[in-house]
Design a protein around this motif. Structure first.
Motif, mmCIF file in Angstrom:
data_model
loop_
_atom_site.group_PDB
_atom_site.id
_atom_site.type_symbol
_atom_site.label_atom_id
_atom_site.label_comp_id
_atom_site.label_asym_id
_atom_site.label_seq_id
_atom_site.Cartn_x
_atom_site.Cartn_y
_atom_site.Cartn_z
ATOM 1 N N GLU A 159 0.837 -1.211 0.000
ATOM 2 C CA GLU A 159 0.000 0.000 0.000
ATOM 3 C C GLU A 159 0.866 1.253 0.000
ATOM 4 O O GLU A 159 0.574 2.229 -0.686
ATOM 5 C CB GLU A 159 -0.924 0.005 1.211
ATOM 6 N N LEU A 160 1.921 1.228 0.792
ATOM 7 C CA LEU A 160 2.821 2.370 0.875
ATOM 8 C C LEU A 160 3.499 2.619 -0.463
ATOM 9 O O LEU A 160 3.560 3.758 -0.944
ATOM 10 C CB LEU A 160 3.863 2.127 1.970
ATOM 11 N N GLN A 161 3.985 1.561 -1.103
ATOM 12 C CA GLN A 161 4.632 1.704 -2.404
ATOM 13 C C GLN A 161 3.653 2.194 -3.462
ATOM 14 O O GLN A 161 4.001 3.023 -4.309
ATOM 15 C CB GLN A 161 5.256 0.381 -2.835
ATOM 16 N N ASP A 162 2.423 1.712 -3.408
ATOM 17 C CA ASP A 162 1.402 2.148 -4.359
ATOM 18 C C ASP A 162 1.118 3.646 -4.177
ATOM 19 O O ASP A 162 1.014 4.385 -5.150
ATOM 20 C CB ASP A 162 0.127 1.330 -4.167
ATOM 21 N N GLY A 163 1.011 4.075 -2.933
ATOM 22 C CA GLY A 163 0.781 5.494 -2.667
ATOM 23 C C GLY A 163 1.943 6.361 -3.115
ATOM 24 O O GLY A 163 1.744 7.447 -3.666
ATOM 25 N N THR A 185 1.852 6.605 -6.934
ATOM 26 C CA THR A 185 0.796 7.522 -7.363
ATOM 27 C C THR A 185 1.228 8.971 -7.155
ATOM 28 O O THR A 185 1.035 9.821 -8.031
ATOM 29 C CB THR A 185 -0.503 7.245 -6.585
ATOM 30 N N ARG A 186 1.815 9.240 -6.001
ATOM 31 C CA ARG A 186 2.264 10.614 -5.700
ATOM 32 C C ARG A 186 3.374 11.033 -6.661
ATOM 33 O O ARG A 186 3.395 12.168 -7.135
ATOM 34 C CB ARG A 186 2.742 10.679 -4.256
ATOM 35 N N GLU A 187 4.307 10.132 -6.954
ATOM 36 C CA GLU A 187 5.381 10.434 -7.898
ATOM 37 C C GLU A 187 4.817 10.738 -9.284
ATOM 38 O O GLU A 187 5.288 11.659 -9.969
ATOM 39 C CB GLU A 187 6.366 9.270 -7.989
ATOM 40 N N GLN A 188 3.796 9.995 -9.699
ATOM 41 C CA GLN A 188 3.174 10.251 -11.000
ATOM 42 C C GLN A 188 2.490 11.611 -11.015
ATOM 43 O O GLN A 188 2.555 12.332 -12.009
ATOM 44 C CB GLN A 188 2.180 9.138 -11.334
ATOM 45 N N ASP A 189 1.830 11.972 -9.905
ATOM 46 C CA ASP A 189 1.194 13.296 -9.821
ATOM 47 C C ASP A 189 2.234 14.407 -9.930
ATOM 48 O O ASP A 189 2.042 15.389 -10.659
ATOM 49 C CB ASP A 189 0.432 13.452 -8.499
ATOM 50 N N ILE A 190 3.343 14.237 -9.218
ATOM 51 C CA ILE A 190 4.399 15.255 -9.259
ATOM 52 C C ILE A 190 5.003 15.338 -10.658
ATOM 53 O O ILE A 190 5.214 16.431 -11.184
ATOM 54 C CB ILE A 190 5.475 14.955 -8.197
ATOM 55 N N ALA A 191 5.268 14.195 -11.285
ATOM 56 C CA ALA A 191 5.828 14.188 -12.637
ATOM 57 C C ALA A 191 4.875 14.852 -13.623
ATOM 58 O O ALA A 191 5.304 15.621 -14.489
ATOM 59 C CB ALA A 191 6.128 12.759 -13.070
ATOM 60 N N ARG A 192 3.573 14.574 -13.489
ATOM 61 C CA ARG A 192 2.594 15.190 -14.383
ATOM 62 C C ARG A 192 2.590 16.706 -14.213
ATOM 63 O O ARG A 192 2.506 17.455 -15.172
ATOM 64 C CB ARG A 192 1.213 14.604 -14.122
ATOM 65 N N ARG A 193 2.705 17.180 -12.971
ATOM 66 C CA ARG A 193 2.726 18.629 -12.727
ATOM 67 C C ARG A 193 4.003 19.265 -13.265
ATOM 68 O O ARG A 193 3.976 20.411 -13.719
ATOM 69 C CB ARG A 193 2.604 18.922 -11.240
ATOM 70 N N LEU A 194 5.121 18.554 -13.203
ATOM 71 C CA LEU A 194 6.365 19.105 -13.740
ATOM 72 C C LEU A 194 6.314 19.195 -15.254
ATOM 73 O O LEU A 194 6.859 20.126 -15.846
ATOM 74 C CB LEU A 194 7.555 18.241 -13.301
ATOM 75 N N ILE A 195 5.658 18.225 -15.882
ATOM 76 C CA ILE A 195 5.523 18.238 -17.339
ATOM 77 C C ILE A 195 4.532 19.317 -17.769
ATOM 78 O O ILE A 195 4.769 20.061 -18.708
ATOM 79 C CB ILE A 195 5.076 16.850 -17.853
ATOM 80 N N ASP A 196 3.410 19.439 -17.063
ATOM 81 C CA ASP A 196 2.374 20.413 -17.396
ATOM 82 C C ASP A 196 2.018 21.208 -16.139
ATOM 83 O O ASP A 196 1.096 20.847 -15.415
ATOM 84 C CB ASP A 196 1.132 19.706 -17.947
ATOM 85 N N PRO A 197 2.753 22.289 -15.873
ATOM 86 C CA PRO A 197 2.511 23.045 -14.641
ATOM 87 C C PRO A 197 1.140 23.728 -14.588
ATOM 88 O O PRO A 197 0.710 24.161 -13.534
ATOM 89 C CB PRO A 197 3.633 24.078 -14.607
ATOM 90 N N THR A 198 0.423 23.798 -15.708
ATOM 91 C CA THR A 198 -0.907 24.415 -15.696
ATOM 92 C C THR A 198 -1.986 23.438 -15.276
ATOM 93 O O THR A 198 -3.127 23.830 -15.063
ATOM 94 C CB THR A 198 -1.265 24.982 -17.082
ATOM 95 N N ASP A 199 -1.639 22.150 -15.165
ATOM 96 C CA ASP A 199 -2.607 21.123 -14.757
ATOM 97 C C ASP A 199 -2.760 21.173 -13.235
ATOM 98 O O ASP A 199 -1.894 20.729 -12.506
ATOM 99 C CB ASP A 199 -2.136 19.735 -15.206
ATOM 100 N N HIS A 200 -3.871 21.697 -12.773
ATOM 101 C CA HIS A 200 -4.141 21.798 -11.335
ATOM 102 C C HIS A 200 -5.255 20.844 -10.910
ATOM 103 O O HIS A 200 -5.875 21.039 -9.880
ATOM 104 C CB HIS A 200 -4.543 23.227 -10.957
#
Length: 90
Positions: A53-57, A60-75
Motif C-alpha cells: 500500500e505504501l509503495q502504491d501510494g 501515485t504521488r510520484e506520478q502526480d508530481i511528474a505530471r505537474r512538472l511536465i504540465d505546470p498548468t494542470d491543477h
C-alpha cells in the motif's frame, strides 16, 4: 433451591466452563510453537500488505508530481492548500 433454579445454575456453570476451556485452548495454542509460527506469518503478511500500500501510494504521488512538472498548468489534483500555499485556511 428448587429443581428449576438448580438447572439454571447448572446450565450457566456449564456454559462458563465451556467458554473458559475454549479461551484457555486458544491461549495455549498461541503460546505453542505452531501458534507462534501462525502469528509470525500473519505479522509478515500484514507487513507485506502495508508495504505494498505504501509503495502504491508513493508511486501515485510520484506520478502526480511528474505530471505537474511536465504540465505546470494542470491543477486537477491540487488541493486548495497546495494551489495557494501563501493563504492561511485555519
Amino acid at each position: 433451591m428448587t429443581l428449576s433454579s438448580r438447572a439454571v445454575w447448572f446450565v450457566a456453570g456449564s456454559a462458563a466452563g465451556v467458554y473458559a476451556t475454549a479461551k484457555a485452548r486458544r491461549a495455549a495454542h498461541r503460546l505453542s510453537m505452531p501458534g507462534l509460527v501462525d502469528q509470525a506469518s500473519a505479522l509478515g503478511l500484514g507487513w507485506r500488505a502495508f508495504s505494498a500500500e505504501l509503495q502504491d501510494g508513493m508511486k501515485t504521488r510520484e506520478q502526480d508530481i511528474a505530471r505537474r512538472l511536465i504540465d505546470p498548468t494542470d491543477h486537477s489534483t491540487l488541493s486548495l492548500d497546495e494551489a495557494h500555499p501563501d493563504k492561511d485556511h485555519h
